[in-house]
Design a protein around this motif. Structure first.
Motif, PDB file in Angstrom:
ATOM      1  N   UNK A  98       0.811  -1.223   0.000  1.00  0.00           N
ATOM      2  CA  UNK A  98       0.000   0.000   0.000  1.00  0.00           C
ATOM      3  C   UNK A  98       0.841   1.269   0.000  1.00  0.00           C
ATOM      4  N   UNK A  99       2.093   1.162   0.408  1.00  0.00           N
ATOM      5  CA  UNK A  99       2.949   2.335   0.452  1.00  0.00           C
ATOM      6  C   UNK A  99       2.563   3.324   1.529  1.00  0.00           C
ATOM      7  N   UNK A 100       2.057   2.832   2.647  1.00  0.00           N
ATOM      8  CA  UNK A 100       1.678   3.716   3.758  1.00  0.00           C
ATOM      9  C   UNK A 100       1.678   2.920   5.055  1.00  0.00           C
ATOM     10  N   UNK A 101       1.580   3.644   6.188  1.00  0.00           N
ATOM     11  CA  UNK A 101       1.589   2.978   7.486  1.00  0.00           C
ATOM     12  C   UNK A 101       0.311   2.172   7.695  1.00  0.00           C
ATOM     13  N   UNK A 102       0.456   1.046   8.352  1.00  0.00           N
ATOM     14  CA  UNK A 102      -0.666   0.162   8.652  1.00  0.00           C
ATOM     15  C   UNK A 102      -0.603  -0.234  10.116  1.00  0.00           C
ATOM     16  N   UNK A 103      -1.745  -0.210  10.793  1.00  0.00           N
ATOM     17  CA  UNK A 103      -1.843  -0.773  12.134  1.00  0.00           C
ATOM     18  C   UNK A 103      -2.622  -2.072  12.040  1.00  0.00           C
ATOM     19  N   UNK A 104      -2.057  -3.128  12.604  1.00  0.00           N
ATOM     20  CA  UNK A 104      -2.669  -4.452  12.538  1.00  0.00           C
ATOM     21  C   UNK A 104      -3.189  -4.848  13.908  1.00  0.00           C
ATOM     22  N   UNK A 105      -4.438  -5.299  13.946  1.00  0.00           N
ATOM     23  CA  UNK A 105      -5.030  -5.764  15.203  1.00  0.00           C
ATOM     24  C   UNK A 105      -5.893  -6.985  14.926  1.00  0.00           C
ATOM     25  N   UNK A 106      -6.246  -7.676  15.953  1.00  0.00           N
ATOM     26  CA  UNK A 106      -7.211  -8.768  15.852  1.00  0.00           C
ATOM     27  C   UNK A 106      -8.578  -8.200  15.486  1.00  0.00           C
ATOM     28  N   UNK A 107      -9.323  -8.894  14.642  1.00  0.00           N
ATOM     29  CA  UNK A 107     -10.599  -8.354  14.165  1.00  0.00           C
ATOM     30  C   UNK A 107     -11.616  -8.180  15.287  1.00  0.00           C
ATOM     31  N   UNK A 108     -11.628  -9.111  16.243  1.00  0.00           N
ATOM     32  CA  UNK A 108     -12.566  -8.972  17.361  1.00  0.00           C
ATOM     33  C   UNK A 108     -12.171  -7.822  18.273  1.00  0.00           C
ATOM     34  N   UNK A 109     -10.871  -7.576  18.431  1.00  0.00           N
ATOM     35  CA  UNK A 109     -10.425  -6.411  19.197  1.00  0.00           C
ATOM     36  C   UNK A 109     -10.910  -5.127  18.539  1.00  0.00           C
ATOM     37  N   UNK A 110     -10.789  -5.076  17.222  1.00  0.00           N
ATOM     38  CA  UNK A 110     -11.230  -3.885  16.497  1.00  0.00           C
ATOM     39  C   UNK A 110     -12.727  -3.661  16.682  1.00  0.00           C
ATOM     40  N   UNK A 111     -13.512  -4.731  16.575  1.00  0.00           N
ATOM     41  CA  UNK A 111     -14.964  -4.605  16.740  1.00  0.00           C
ATOM     42  C   UNK A 111     -15.315  -4.178  18.163  1.00  0.00           C
ATOM     43  N   UNK A 112     -14.644  -4.760  19.149  1.00  0.00           N
ATOM     44  CA  UNK A 112     -14.912  -4.389  20.530  1.00  0.00           C
ATOM     45  C   UNK A 112     -14.545  -2.941  20.816  1.00  0.00           C
ATOM     46  N   UNK A 113     -13.429  -2.485  20.255  1.00  0.00           N
ATOM     47  CA  UNK A 113     -13.029  -1.094  20.450  1.00  0.00           C
ATOM     48  C   UNK A 113     -14.071  -0.145  19.854  1.00  0.00           C
ATOM     49  N   UNK A 114     -14.608  -0.504  18.694  1.00  0.00           N
ATOM     50  CA  UNK A 114     -15.638   0.335  18.082  1.00  0.00           C
ATOM     51  C   UNK A 114     -16.881   0.414  18.964  1.00  0.00           C
ATOM     52  N   UNK A 115     -17.300  -0.702  19.534  1.00  0.00           N
ATOM     53  CA  UNK A 115     -18.471  -0.684  20.412  1.00  0.00           C
ATOM     54  C   UNK A 115     -18.190   0.121  21.680  1.00  0.00           C
ATOM     55  N   UNK A 116     -16.966   0.073  22.168  1.00  0.00           N
ATOM     56  CA  UNK A 116     -16.590   0.859  23.341  1.00  0.00           C
ATOM     57  C   UNK A 116     -16.567   2.357  23.021  1.00  0.00           C
ATOM     58  N   UNK A 117     -16.021   2.709  21.895  1.00  0.00           N
ATOM     59  CA  UNK A 117     -15.860   4.124  21.548  1.00  0.00           C
ATOM     60  C   UNK A 117     -17.150   4.765  21.042  1.00  0.00           C
TER      61      UNK A 117
END
Length: 317
Positions: A98-117
């Motif tokens: 992609x030629x840019x910075x990427x942050x990698x996380x577990x998909x369930x962590x990402x979903x949980x963070x969205x519900x928290x935020x």
């Protein structure tokens, strides 16, 4: 901090992408099936989706939520039960492509963070989020922080063994929780119902065209919603297993709220109702301690990509 971030949610069956603003709103989105067990094809699909999001995401950081166990640096997918990654340097490969910075996380962590935020757990700093789909993913926020554990692999709730010697799981063990309370579990039980050729499976057999391979968790749940008694029984059984696992999580983590999302969790009120009853009937010390609230997720299928984008914006933006 960048106004926009790109979120990518790589699951066992689909890849979803979106351009997300700072309020968690998805402005542009894309989706395609996960291309089987080919890491190179998955990488190519992600790159195509990023391009499809258009000029608004040209300079945006990218957050990726992937179904698998990450190392502590968030660079490598150590193992993915439902995909082909084994020690896959996914972040490096994506950044090169992609030629840019990427942050990698577990998909369930990402979903949980969205519900928290932005979603169902907003305002509660101690929460557990489950994603029910192909399997059971999970995430933990304690004192307002996403917790991954010493080795970065916390939250793999679906792989707690509830039935020693039970159904074999893709992780290598037998009797894992997700073998009894996930979309795959519902599908397996539905196929078993067809296999006995009993009259109770009449509606399911007709809906599946008498093809066991056409039986999915979504089909079983939809027939249960429509009132088919045999499928209702299967969903209730899965809900009881779900509630037992929730009681185990509450005993260990003592959250204020448990959010149930994912494709199956969002689609089945009966499953959630049964799970809460089973949880309340199984929690240790019940009658002398508060019950955590059990609620459905608020963000639906967008949760994973919204959370991945927000995590990337906070870390890289």
């Amino acid at each position: 901090m960048s106004a926009y971030a790109i979120g990518i949610d790589i699951g066992g069956t689909k890849i979803a992408a979106g351009l997300v603003d700072g309020n968690g709103t998805v402005l542009v989105r894309g989706r395609r099936p996960t291309p089987g067990f080919d890491p190179a094809a998955v990488l190519a699909a992600v790159c195509d989706l990023v391009r499809e999001l258009g000029p608004g995401g040209a300079d945006a950081v990218v957050g990726v939520g992937a179904a698998g166990w990450m190392d502590t640096t968030g660079s490598t997918v150590v193992f993915s039960p439902h995909l082909s990654w084994r020690d896959e340097p996914l972040r490096r490969n994506l950044e090169r492509a992609l030629g840019r910075d990427v942050l990698l996380s577990n998909d369930a962590d990402a979903a949980g963070w969205a519900e928290y935020r932005f979603g169902a757990a907003r305002g509660e700093d101690n929460m557990v989020c489950l994603t029910l789909g192909t399997g059971i993913g999970g995430s933990v926020v304690l004192d307002g922080k996403l917790r991954r554990g010493r080795f970065g692999m916390a939250g793999e709730f679906g792989h707690q063994v509830l039935v020693p010697g039970g159904h074999r799981c893709a992780c290598g063990n037998r009797g894992c929780w997700e073998q009894y309370a996930s979309g795959n579990a519902l599908a397996r039980e539905g196929r078993s119902l067809l296999a006995v050729h009993g009259p109770v499976a009449k509606v399911l057999r007709e809906a599946a065209g008498n093809d066991p391979h056409a039986v999915t968790g979504e089909l079983v749940n939809s027939l249960a919603v429509a009132g088919d008694e045999a499928c209702i029984e299967l969903v209730v059984e899965a809900g009881q297993w779900l509630g037992l696992g929730l009681a185990n999580l509450a005993a260990v983590l003592d959250p204020g709220i448990m959010v149930i999302g994912g494709g199956l969790g969002s689609a089945s009120p009966l499953l959630l109702e049964t799970a809460e009853q089973a949880y309340r009937g199984s929690l240790s010390g019940r009658g002398y301690r508060p019950f955590a609230r059990v609620v459905g997720a608020a963000l639906g299928p967008d949760a994973g990509l919204v959370g991945a984008a927000d995590l990337a914006r906070n870390a890289l933006g």
